[in-house]
Design a protein around this motif. Structure first.
Motif, PDB file in Angstrom:
ATOM      1  N   GLU A   1     -31.148  39.195 -63.412  1.00 60.93           N
ATOM      2  CA  GLU A   1     -30.822  39.885 -64.650  1.00 60.93           C
ATOM      3  C   GLU A   1     -32.102  40.493 -65.218  1.00 60.93           C
ATOM      4  O   GLU A   1     -33.214  40.024 -64.915  1.00 60.93           O
ATOM      5  N   PRO A   2     -31.985  41.534 -66.059  1.00 59.62           N
ATOM      6  CA  PRO A   2     -33.182  42.124 -66.660  1.00 59.62           C
ATOM      7  C   PRO A   2     -34.071  41.107 -67.368  1.00 59.62           C
ATOM      8  O   PRO A   2     -35.298  41.214 -67.331  1.00 59.62           O
ATOM      9  N   GLY A   3     -33.466  40.098 -67.967  1.00 64.54           N
ATOM     10  CA  GLY A   3     -34.244  39.081 -68.657  1.00 64.54           C
ATOM     11  C   GLY A   3     -35.061  38.198 -67.738  1.00 64.54           C
ATOM     12  O   GLY A   3     -35.951  37.469 -68.200  1.00 64.54           O
ATOM     13  N   ASP A   4     -34.783  38.268 -66.431  1.00 64.64           N
ATOM     14  CA  ASP A   4     -35.560  37.494 -65.459  1.00 64.64           C
ATOM     15  C   ASP A   4     -36.843  38.204 -65.068  1.00 64.64           C
ATOM     16  O   ASP A   4     -37.667  37.625 -64.339  1.00 64.64           O
TER      17      ASP A   4
ATOM     18  N   ASP B   1     -30.437  27.756 -55.970  1.00 58.92           N
ATOM     19  CA  ASP B   1     -29.295  26.846 -55.847  1.00 58.92           C
ATOM     20  C   ASP B   1     -29.703  25.396 -56.082  1.00 58.92           C
ATOM     21  O   ASP B   1     -28.887  24.577 -56.505  1.00 58.92           O
ATOM     22  N   GLY B   2     -30.970  25.093 -55.838  1.00 57.54           N
ATOM     23  CA  GLY B   2     -31.467  23.737 -56.066  1.00 57.54           C
ATOM     24  C   GLY B   2     -31.872  23.469 -57.504  1.00 57.54           C
ATOM     25  O   GLY B   2     -32.320  22.361 -57.824  1.00 57.54           O
ATOM     26  N   GLY B   3     -31.737  24.472 -58.374  1.00 63.57           N
ATOM     27  CA  GLY B   3     -31.996  24.272 -59.801  1.00 63.57           C
ATOM     28  C   GLY B   3     -33.270  24.888 -60.323  1.00 63.57           C
ATOM     29  O   GLY B   3     -33.565  24.761 -61.523  1.00 63.57           O
ATOM     30  N   MET B   4     -34.038  25.547 -59.478  1.00 60.84           N
ATOM     31  CA  MET B   4     -35.277  26.167 -59.942  1.00 60.84           C
ATOM     32  C   MET B   4     -34.976  27.501 -60.618  1.00 60.84           C
ATOM     33  O   MET B   4     -34.201  28.324 -60.103  1.00 60.84           O
ATOM     34  N   HIS B   5     -35.565  27.717 -61.787  1.00 62.03           N
ATOM     35  CA  HIS B   5     -35.435  29.003 -62.465  1.00 62.03           C
ATOM     36  C   HIS B   5     -36.396  29.987 -61.823  1.00 62.03           C
ATOM     37  O   HIS B   5     -37.570  29.683 -61.625  1.00 62.03           O
TER      38      HIS B   5
ATOM     39  N   ASP C   1     -40.273  23.532 -62.585  1.00 59.79           N
ATOM     40  CA  ASP C   1     -39.002  23.984 -63.128  1.00 59.79           C
ATOM     41  C   ASP C   1     -38.803  25.490 -63.006  1.00 59.79           C
ATOM     42  O   ASP C   1     -37.671  25.975 -62.955  1.00 59.79           O
ATOM     43  N   THR C   2     -39.898  26.258 -62.952  1.00 57.29           N
ATOM     44  CA  THR C   2     -39.811  27.718 -62.942  1.00 57.29           C
ATOM     45  C   THR C   2     -40.816  28.299 -61.967  1.00 57.29           C
ATOM     46  O   THR C   2     -41.996  27.923 -61.986  1.00 57.29           O
TER      47      THR C   2
END
Length: 351
Positions: free
Chosen positions: A81-84, A50-54, A21-22
């Motif tokens: 984003e900074p939170g990433d 784009d395929g849904g992976m964080h 997932d991530t």
């Protein structure tokens, strides 16, 4: 809990971007080098997202703030984003905040990323041992880090001030080659004082804890280029890993990897996120590797013999040959590091 030593790369019938997932992505040597995007990184990350992976970016480099890193990624074509962004500066700041009083002063030897992370935890960055700091923190300061700053850290540490380091990576990849990392600067202070810092960054638990707290990942995949930080950090955290060969790790180092440094998967670059991983299977004997049998992958078969590693067959993808060689070497080494000759086998694959 004692983990069983990995003896070969794993298979995945699904693209890794769908199986996890991530993606917990290292930056230097994985996404960019010397500030420029590594080939195939931008397109591969965009397709995975784009395929849904964080996508989360996890770096031992404490120099820049998450805001600066996110802006740089966005400029390269990887919206973030900074939170990433999770940095070793954030991990070490949390570690310090758990050890010193609220609002305490911390002597900073490093860049703006450390100062911002300390303020986020309610701590006050200071520049001199004369400011009576409750702790010393050392992080990568870039080429602007002066000898005088290392001396300032040494004065404080020698007086008994608790010493923390964002990470101890000895090297860092750049556009012109491999440069000294924060670990090299930490060694200078260690030699001067005879002391050892508490370290937060990969592969140690504080960094893994910081990453999970900030991303909320449930099935993460660590993606990195370093065996001693990225892959060992995944091993310590009990999560799967993908090694990409775009940074500091060589094929020979991979074959010699001990159990802590053996990735779950390996690929040439971040295109590996978008594909499955082939099976590496024993052939020519039930046990494989060193008992008359070997390991096959994609038309290649690798054997661990008394004279070293041997590669037979003729596959289309050299990476499949490297995967087979990993299985032969890791099986032969068991809980140790493979010390046999791999030169001729790697030469057949162009490494």
């Amino acid at each position: 809990m004692t983990q069983q030593a990995r003896t070969r790369p794993d298979r995945s019938t699904r693209p890794l971007s769908q199986a996890y997932d991530t993606a917990l992505l290292d930056l230097d040597g994985v996404v960019y080098a010397g500030g420029e995007a590594i080939r195939h990184a931008v397109g591969s990350l965009g397709a995975a997202r784009d395929g849904g992976m964080h996508l989360a970016y996890v770096t031992n480099n404490a120099l820049r703030t998450p805001e600066a890193v996110a802006a740089h990624l966005t400029e390269l074509g990887v919206p973030a984003e900074p939170g990433d962004v999770i940095t070793s500066a954030q991990a070490v700041a949390r570690l310090i905040a758990e050890q010193v009083p609220a609002g305490a002063r911390v002597l900073v030897i490093g860049g703006e990323g450390l100062r911002v992370a300390l303020r986020e935890r309610g701590l006050e960055p200071v520049e001199s041992v004369d400011d009576d700091p409750a702790a010393v923190v050392q992080g990568y300061g870039g080429p602007e880090l002066t000898w005088g700053r290392l001396a300032e850290a040494s004065y404080a540490v020698a007086r008994g001030v608790p010493w923390f380091a964002s990470n101890t990576d000895l090297t860092i990849p750049g556009a012109r080659g491999i440069a000294p990392g924060n670990g090299a600067a930490v060694e200078v202070v260690r030699i001067a004082t005879g002391r050892t810092p508490r370290v937060a960054g990969k592969p140690l638990p504080p960094m893994h804890r910081e990453t999970i707290l900030r991303t909320g990942a449930r099935r993460p995949l660590v993606v990195g280029d370093r065996l001693d930080t990225d892959i060992e950090g995944a091993w310590a955290g009990g999560v799967d890993s993908l090694l990409v060969l775009t940074g500091v790790t060589t094929a020979a180092q991979l074959l010699a990897a001990g159990p802590r440094h053996r990735p779950t998967y390996l690929d040439a670059d971040l295109r590996g996120l978008l594909a499955g991983q082939p099976e590496v299977a024993p052939v020519g004997g039930a046990g494989g590797g060193g008992h008359g049998g070997g390991f096959g992958c994609g038309g290649w078969t690798a054997f661990a013999e008394p004279g070293g590693l041997r590669l037979a067959g003729e596959g289309e993808d050299p990476l499949d040959g490297l995967r087979a060689l990993c299985a032969a070497a890791w099986t032969a080494a068991g809980d140790g590091a493979y010390e046999g000759d791999a030169g001729k086998a790697l030469a057949r694959l162009g490494w």
